[in-house]
Design an enzyme around this catalytic site. Structure first.
Site, mmCIF file in Angstrom:
data_model
loop_
_atom_site.group_PDB
_atom_site.id
_atom_site.type_symbol
_atom_site.label_atom_id
_atom_site.label_comp_id
_atom_site.label_asym_id
_atom_site.label_seq_id
_atom_site.Cartn_x
_atom_site.Cartn_y
_atom_site.Cartn_z
ATOM 1 N N ARG A 50 0.845 -1.206 0.000
ATOM 2 C CA ARG A 50 0.000 0.000 0.000
ATOM 3 C C ARG A 50 0.873 1.246 0.000
ATOM 4 O O ARG A 50 0.587 2.226 -0.674
ATOM 5 C CB ARG A 50 -0.965 0.013 1.197
ATOM 6 C CG ARG A 50 -1.686 1.352 1.345
ATOM 7 C CD ARG A 50 -2.947 1.327 2.209
ATOM 8 N NE ARG A 50 -2.866 0.511 3.383
ATOM 9 C CZ ARG A 50 -2.154 0.806 4.485
ATOM 10 N NH1 ARG A 50 -1.468 1.919 4.565
ATOM 11 N NH2 ARG A 50 -2.145 -0.034 5.506
ATOM 12 N N TYR A 103 -17.331 16.162 -16.021
ATOM 13 C CA TYR A 103 -17.802 14.772 -16.026
ATOM 14 C C TYR A 103 -18.842 14.583 -14.909
ATOM 15 O O TYR A 103 -18.657 15.096 -13.793
ATOM 16 C CB TYR A 103 -16.590 13.840 -15.841
ATOM 17 C CG TYR A 103 -16.947 12.441 -15.441
ATOM 18 C CD1 TYR A 103 -17.750 11.643 -16.267
ATOM 19 C CD2 TYR A 103 -16.501 11.895 -14.243
ATOM 20 C CE1 TYR A 103 -18.089 10.351 -15.891
ATOM 21 C CE2 TYR A 103 -16.826 10.599 -13.867
ATOM 22 C CZ TYR A 103 -17.629 9.839 -14.694
ATOM 23 O OH TYR A 103 -17.968 8.570 -14.333
ATOM 24 N N ASP A 176 -8.254 18.437 -15.023
ATOM 25 C CA ASP A 176 -8.514 17.063 -15.448
ATOM 26 C C ASP A 176 -8.183 16.996 -16.934
ATOM 27 O O ASP A 176 -8.888 17.566 -17.768
ATOM 28 C CB ASP A 176 -9.986 16.724 -15.170
ATOM 29 C CG ASP A 176 -10.349 15.297 -15.562
ATOM 30 O OD1 ASP A 176 -9.657 14.719 -16.432
ATOM 31 O OD2 ASP A 176 -11.335 14.770 -15.018
ATOM 32 N N LYS A 201 -8.991 5.796 -19.302
ATOM 33 C CA LYS A 201 -9.299 6.256 -20.655
ATOM 34 C C LYS A 201 -8.060 6.139 -21.552
ATOM 35 O O LYS A 201 -7.524 5.070 -21.701
ATOM 36 C CB LYS A 201 -9.868 7.680 -20.575
ATOM 37 C CG LYS A 201 -10.960 7.838 -19.499
ATOM 38 C CD LYS A 201 -12.153 6.965 -19.785
ATOM 39 C CE LYS A 201 -13.338 7.088 -18.850
ATOM 40 N NZ LYS A 201 -13.204 7.217 -17.444
HETATM 41 C C1 PLP Z 1 -13.101 13.469 -17.729
HETATM 42 C C2 PLP Z 1 -13.220 12.392 -16.699
HETATM 43 N N1 PLP Z 1 -12.634 12.546 -15.504
HETATM 44 C C3 PLP Z 1 -12.710 11.608 -14.543
HETATM 45 C C4 PLP Z 1 -13.422 10.445 -14.745
HETATM 46 C C5 PLP Z 1 -13.514 9.442 -13.628
HETATM 47 O O1 PLP Z 1 -12.628 8.384 -13.845
HETATM 48 P P1 PLP Z 1 -12.844 6.894 -13.307
HETATM 49 O O2 PLP Z 1 -14.064 6.348 -13.990
HETATM 50 O O3 PLP Z 1 -11.570 6.218 -13.665
HETATM 51 O O4 PLP Z 1 -13.049 6.994 -11.844
HETATM 52 C C6 PLP Z 1 -14.045 10.224 -15.974
HETATM 53 C C7 PLP Z 1 -14.807 8.992 -16.205
HETATM 54 O O5 PLP Z 1 -15.508 8.851 -17.180
HETATM 55 C C8 PLP Z 1 -13.941 11.223 -16.972
HETATM 56 O O6 PLP Z 1 -14.540 11.089 -18.162
#
Ligand code: PLP
Length: 388
Positions: A50, A103, A176, A201
């Protein structure tokens, strides 16, 4: 070193010392704990997975390298990465100034957990205009939070301009960068302080791992995030770390193909009568195309478009597709399609969806790296099999 080279080599340099095997691909160290000869100092440098693990460490070096960052941290999901940053920087009574087009899962984290449970204020604004940030920052603002391009409407925030404004009040800026990927955009180089990714992604790129990442240049932020990640326990597993590393090696070739295919599909969609509007930062018709050219090196693989159709026709179109899978998520080699209002963004209140521009006929496409002619034929056939 350029990004394609770093993506392959950093973190995976062969170990050619006596007793090592010279692996060119970093092995998966699944061990949860590590034996030691010395009570006070772990002999091999690790004590418990961890807190630190050789496979995750290798990935974290690679993650930092591809974002031109000093430090990287790998998390169990993109949302785990976001949560850690927020929990680390904010306490009850503080606030975040955030882009209003985010998101849906980020909105749920902000609205239900941070606001609802932890009394953190979220001040949403349209970050397409940097000056909108100015009046919202006060002495309890601890973070400016952006996505660029946004999910699902591909709106952009001017990262350099907003960072400059936030820094006047000593507020850090987190971006992000999931949609652009480090191949096309590096927010730290543009002036932000924290980069967040859902590695689920483009970074992993094969739709077979859930993960997240945080990259920073500041030693202070890194030490804080690293300490809290261990305290909370939201790190990525060794097996997933291996998968993400494997994915990163081909980031460059994948991203170039995603972007080339997306550009052709965006141009094709713009020419069809069933399509009212196409959102893609690479199109000259995108209202922020000039900013996209300035802060991105390419325009990515995500497109949204508005169909000139009713609910039934939209459903028919989606069900008629053969190559595109109807699925949430994005950034994998395979093409995916979805309806944000009823899938990824159904948690955003309907009035707010409307005001943001997420209509019931807005379709989001994650363009894969298949042969683009097959993809265009699939869309054309699905349109013509519908009632258009
Ligand atoms: C732009 C964006 N940020 C964060 C996330 C969250 O990521 P995770 O699904 O890996 O938790 C997503 C998920 O679709 C996303 O599209």
């Amino acid at each position: 070193m350029r990004i394609e080279t770093k993506a392959i080599h950093v973190g995976e340099e062969p170990d050619l010392r006596a007793g090592s095997y010279g692996d060119v691909s970093r092995p998966i160290h699944l061990s949860s704990t590590f034996a030691t000869l010395d009570i006070d100092k772990p002999t091999g440098g690790y004590d418990y997975s961890r807190s630190g693990n050789p496979t995750r460490d290798a990935l974290e070096k690679k993650l930092a390298a591809i974002e031109n960052a000093k430090f990287g941290l790998a998390f169990s999901s993109g949302l785990a990465a976001e949560s850690l940053v927020c929990l680390s920087l904010l306490k009850p009574g503080d606030n975040i100034v955030a882009f209003n087009d985010l998101y849906g899962g980020t909105r749920r984290l902000f609205d239900k957990i941070l606001t609802g449970d932890l009394s953190v204020g979220i001040r949403y604004m349209d970050a397409r205009k940097p000056e909108n940030v100015i009046g919202l920052i006060d002495n309890r603002t601890k973070l400016v939070y952006l996505e660029s391009p946004t999910n699902p409407l591909l709106k952009l925030a001017d990262i350099a301009a907003i960072s400059e404004i936030a820094h006047r009040s000593n507020v850090p800026v987190a971006v992000d960068n999931t949609f652009a990927s480090p191949y096309f955009q590096n927010p730290l180089d543009l002036g932000s302080d924290i980069v967040i990714h859902s590695t689920t992604k483009y970074i992993n790129g094969h739709s077979d791992s859930i993960g997240g990442a945080v990259m920073v240049n500041s030693q202070e932020l890194y030490d804080r995030f690293k300490f809290e990640q261990n305290a909370i326990g939201s790190m990525l597993s060794p097996f997933d770390s291996y998968l993400v590393m494997r994915g990163i090696r081909t980031l460059g070739v994948r991203m170039r193909q995603h972007a080339e295919n997306a550009m052709k599909i965006a141009e094709y969609l713009e020419s069809r009568k069933w399509v009212k509007k196409v959102f893609y930062p690479g199109l000259p018709s995108h209202p922020q195309h000039d900013l996209a050219k300035r802060q991105m090196r390419g325009f990515g693989g995500m497109i949204s478009f508005e169909m000139d159709a009713d609910r039934i026709q939209v459903e028919k179109f989606l069900k008629n597709l053969r190559i595109f899978s109807l699925a949430e998520s994005l950034g994998g080699v395979e093409s995916l399609i979805e309806l944000p209002s009823r899938m990824t963004h159904k948690g955003v209140p309907p009035e707010e969806r409307q005001s943001l521009g997420i209509s019931d006929s807005l379709i989001r496409v994650s363009v894969g790296i298949e042969n683009v002619d097959d993809l265009i034929e699939d869309i054309e056939n699905a349109f013509s099999r519908g009632t258009f």
